[in-house]
Enzyme design. Structure first.
Site, PDB file in Angstrom:
ATOM      1  N   GLU A   1     -13.071   5.385  -2.148  1.00  0.00           N
ATOM      2  CA  GLU A   1     -11.631   5.584  -1.986  1.00  0.00           C
ATOM      3  C   GLU A   1     -11.097   6.609  -2.989  1.00  0.00           C
ATOM      4  O   GLU A   1     -11.269   6.467  -4.208  1.00  0.00           O
ATOM      5  CB  GLU A   1     -10.889   4.255  -2.192  1.00  0.00           C
ATOM      6  CG  GLU A   1      -9.389   4.338  -2.010  1.00  0.00           C
ATOM      7  CD  GLU A   1      -8.973   4.631  -0.582  1.00  0.00           C
ATOM      8  OE1 GLU A   1      -7.837   5.104  -0.382  1.00  0.00           O
ATOM      9  OE2 GLU A   1      -9.775   4.375   0.344  1.00  0.00           O
TER      10      GLU A   1
ATOM     11  N   ASP B   1     -11.049   8.614   3.262  1.00  0.00           N
ATOM     12  CA  ASP B   1     -10.359   9.907   3.273  1.00  0.00           C
ATOM     13  C   ASP B   1     -11.090  10.906   4.168  1.00  0.00           C
ATOM     14  O   ASP B   1     -10.466  11.738   4.815  1.00  0.00           O
ATOM     15  CB  ASP B   1     -10.266  10.457   1.847  1.00  0.00           C
ATOM     16  CG  ASP B   1      -9.659   9.444   0.899  1.00  0.00           C
ATOM     17  OD1 ASP B   1      -8.474   9.129   1.060  1.00  0.00           O
ATOM     18  OD2 ASP B   1     -10.380   8.937   0.013  1.00  0.00           O
TER      19      ASP B   1
ATOM     20  N   TYR C   1       0.860  -1.188   0.000  1.00  0.00           N
ATOM     21  CA  TYR C   1       0.000   0.000   0.000  1.00  0.00           C
ATOM     22  C   TYR C   1       0.897   1.238   0.000  1.00  0.00           C
ATOM     23  O   TYR C   1       1.937   1.249  -0.633  1.00  0.00           O
ATOM     24  CB  TYR C   1      -0.981  -0.061   1.175  1.00  0.00           C
ATOM     25  CG  TYR C   1      -2.135   0.882   0.983  1.00  0.00           C
ATOM     26  CD1 TYR C   1      -2.998   0.719  -0.103  1.00  0.00           C
ATOM     27  CD2 TYR C   1      -2.356   1.944   1.843  1.00  0.00           C
ATOM     28  CE1 TYR C   1      -4.050   1.597  -0.316  1.00  0.00           C
ATOM     29  CE2 TYR C   1      -3.409   2.819   1.637  1.00  0.00           C
ATOM     30  CZ  TYR C   1      -4.247   2.644   0.552  1.00  0.00           C
ATOM     31  OH  TYR C   1      -5.285   3.519   0.346  1.00  0.00           O
TER      32      TYR C   1
ATOM     33  N   LYS D   1      -6.023  -1.489  -1.208  1.00  0.00           N
ATOM     34  CA  LYS D   1      -6.875  -1.277  -0.034  1.00  0.00           C
ATOM     35  C   LYS D   1      -7.464  -2.597   0.437  1.00  0.00           C
ATOM     36  O   LYS D   1      -7.507  -2.896   1.640  1.00  0.00           O
ATOM     37  CB  LYS D   1      -7.997  -0.306  -0.393  1.00  0.00           C
ATOM     38  CG  LYS D   1      -8.573   0.426   0.795  1.00  0.00           C
ATOM     39  CD  LYS D   1      -7.626   1.551   1.201  1.00  0.00           C
ATOM     40  CE  LYS D   1      -8.164   2.429   2.278  1.00  0.00           C
ATOM     41  NZ  LYS D   1      -7.303   3.584   2.524  1.00  0.00           N
TER      42      LYS D   1
ATOM     43  N   GLY E   1      -9.582  20.894   2.889  1.00  0.00           N
ATOM     44  CA  GLY E   1     -10.214  20.100   1.848  1.00  0.00           C
ATOM     45  C   GLY E   1     -11.134  19.063   2.460  1.00  0.00           C
ATOM     46  O   GLY E   1     -11.457  19.116   3.657  1.00  0.00           O
TER      47      GLY E   1
ATOM     48  N   ALA F   1     -10.615  15.998   3.285  1.00  0.00           N
ATOM     49  CA  ALA F   1     -10.005  15.255   4.386  1.00  0.00           C
ATOM     50  C   ALA F   1      -9.984  16.108   5.658  1.00  0.00           C
ATOM     51  O   ALA F   1     -10.379  15.653   6.734  1.00  0.00           O
ATOM     52  CB  ALA F   1      -8.600  14.812   4.014  1.00  0.00           C
TER      53      ALA F   1
END
Length: 543
Positions: free
Chosen positions: A235, A259, A91, A164, A293, A295
């Site tokens: 995702e 996120d 990852y 993921k 943003g 996130a």
């Protein structure tokens, strides 16, 4: 009935040299394999030896991907035996490199369902073909617009959903036969891909608006018919769509956006753990997010919920939060605020020097935060002046530079510890070695979502929850925070990756129990038993 060669080509049934002689005779494998019969343990040891001959991280990931493509059980046995070492390979950060070169490296579709936005009539067939008769409990989907810290990579984001799901299985025991990675090819705005004849996706700018959302509506309507009660994981969608999609579906399906929600849960757990060390109340804290943003706002919303759980109203809780972006502190007279940012925007009447609050440093000096969270992607922006300013007003400032990859971190832990004279409580988005200061080793917690999202998924699936509720998310954060040993000086404020499987099981149990308590679980019983009963372990046949 598959013949011998088809069995060897199916990663879910292939055992390679571990097929016994009786199995070879029964399945038509005689003569298709070397004579020696190996145990899974012998295969794992041999594969790890080969892995260690690879020089670069990208070579190591490609080698592991080859095993993944050929023998899913062996892959997860290898990964599980060396999880801490191999997590950065399968990852982040190594997956970012394979994403950038996905089209030129493409060999195997890896059971990904590729959906072309121009052909909604093919949605059902695309899902069924990729599932190939398997029952599906979980879909992880991306449109590739907001990949990690590297932006829009279109259909090449396939590697992010495959990676993921690798973590879901390795960390939590999600059955790899019951998951489906999905890529929505809606185009790309990356010029280098649009100009590349070898790019494997639609070579046009991204489709937006009604066509985009109508396609996704149809996708999930049809998916729900084919795979009833599946768990949906969004995702790396772009800033303009991520929150809209989560809001659109979270009351219809068990829906999660890593996120937006995952990092928020980890940050909440880190804050709760830190407050166990300081002995302070959550409702006495002042919080700044740098990078507003999807996130950053998602994290703020998650932590805000804990303020509400602690007894404040939403209005009272928001008074503790300040969001800073490129333009500085967000004010409510800014016409460019997103709907998600607006509830956190401040009134200029609160400040005598509102026109000066155009930087993070100025805002820190004005509001004296006790918690500083970085999701800006701006390296080095948690400066010495900012850290020292926080430390002047908070005995144990909580400082979390989370941007990925490491080169984008807002600060390096060693600097934060030194500038705060060992008083800051730090967690970062990527792993760091302990920092030695004044004779104490300060362990740095890694605020990687992998400590929480596998357990959430497992808890939802094991309980057959038809929704993912706020209480379930809160339970995951609390369970994660309780796993931290805060009794030792220099302890990390998040649990170690070395205990990822234990962490995932504990989080899953808490989530499943919350689902039962909230009345959204279709599977009743003891939560821990439900979780353990569902978990898959990499073994062959009757091993």
């Amino acid at each position: 009935m598959k013949n011998g060669m088809q069995i060897l080509q199916d990663p879910f049934s292939n055992k390679g040299t571990a097929f016994t002689m009786a199995e070879r005779e029964e399945l038509g494998l005689v003569g298709l394999l070397p004579t020696k019969i190996q145990s899974l343990g012998e295969q794992v040891a041999q594969a790890y030896e080969q892995y260690n001959t690879k020089v670069s991280d990208i070579e190591k990931r490609l080698f592991l991907s080859q095993i993944f493509n050929e023998n899913r059980t062996l892959f997860y046995a290898v990964l599980g035996a060396h999880l801490t070492e191999m997590m950065p390979i399968v990852y982040s950060p190594t997956v970012g490199e394979t994403i950038e070169h996905y089209s030129e490296l493409f060999v195997n579709p890896q059971e990904v369902s590729f959906l072309d936005i121009h052909h909604p009539e093919n949605i059902a067939d695309s899902l069924k073909n990729a599932a190939n008769g398997r029952d599906i409990d979980m879909i992880v989907i991306t449109d590739g617009e907001g990949i990690l810290g590297i932006g829009d990579w279109g259909v090449q984001g396939a590697d992010i959903v495959v990676g993921k799901l690798m973590v879901y299985t390795a960390a939590a025991g999600i059955d790899p036969r019951r998951v489906l990675p999905v890529v929505l090819d809606a185009g790309t705005n990356r010029e280098s891909l649009l100009e590349n004849d070898g790019y494997l996706g639609n070579r046009h700018e991204r489709v937006r608006g009604d066509e985009y959302f109508n396609f996704i509506d149809q996708l999930f309507d049809e998916a729900d018919q084919i795979f009833p009660n599946f768990y949906l994981h969004f995702e790396d969608f772009g800033r303009s769509t991520a929150t809209k999609l989560l809001t659109r579906y979270q009351d219809r399906l068990a829906t999660f956006n890593d996120d937006i929600q995952g990092t928020g849960i980890v940050v909440t757990a880190a804050v709760l753990s830190a407050l166990k060390i300081t002995g302070e109340k959550l409702t006495d804290q002042t919080y700044i997010t740098y990078g507003a943003g999807s996130a950053g706002v998602g994290i703020a919303n998650r932590v805000l919920q804990e303020f509400i759980n602690a007894g404040l109203t939403a209005e009272e809780a928001r008074k503790h939060f300040y969001l800073v972006d490129r333009q500085g502190l967000l004010f409510d007279d800014d016409e460019n605020l997103t709907p998600e940012q607006r509830p956190f925007a401040r009134s200029r009447d609160e400040f005598d020097n509102d026109t000066d609050l155009t930087t993070l440093e100025a805002t820190v000096k004005a509001v004296h935060p006790t918690i500083l969270v970085g999701t800006s992607g701006q390296a080095g922006h948690f400066t010495e002046e900012i850290v020292r300013e926080m430390a002047a007003h908070a005995e144990r400032p909580i400082i979390l530079p989370l941007s990925n990859p490491t080169k984008l971190h807002e600060a390096i832990p060693e600097d934060v510890i030194n500038w705060s004279e060992g008083r800051a409580l730090v967690a970062t988005g990527m792993p760091f070695e302990p920092v030695n200061y004044d004779g104490v080793a300060y362990h740095i917690g890694q605020a990687n979502n992998a400590v929480v999202y596998p357990g959430i998924g497992l808890g939802v699936i094991a309980s057959k929850a038809n929704l993912l509720t706020e209480n379930m998310l809160s339970a995951s954060a609390t369970a994660l925070g309780e796993l931290v040993d805060t009794s030792k000086v220099g302890s990390a404020i998040l649990p170690s990756f070395e205990k990822l499987s234990e962490i995932s099981t504990a989080v899953a149990t808490a989530v499943a129990q919350a689902a039962i308590d909230d009345g959204v679980a279709q599977q009743q019983g003891d939560a821990k038993t439900l979780v353990e009963k569902y978990q898959w372990h990499p073994v062959y046949g009757e091993d």
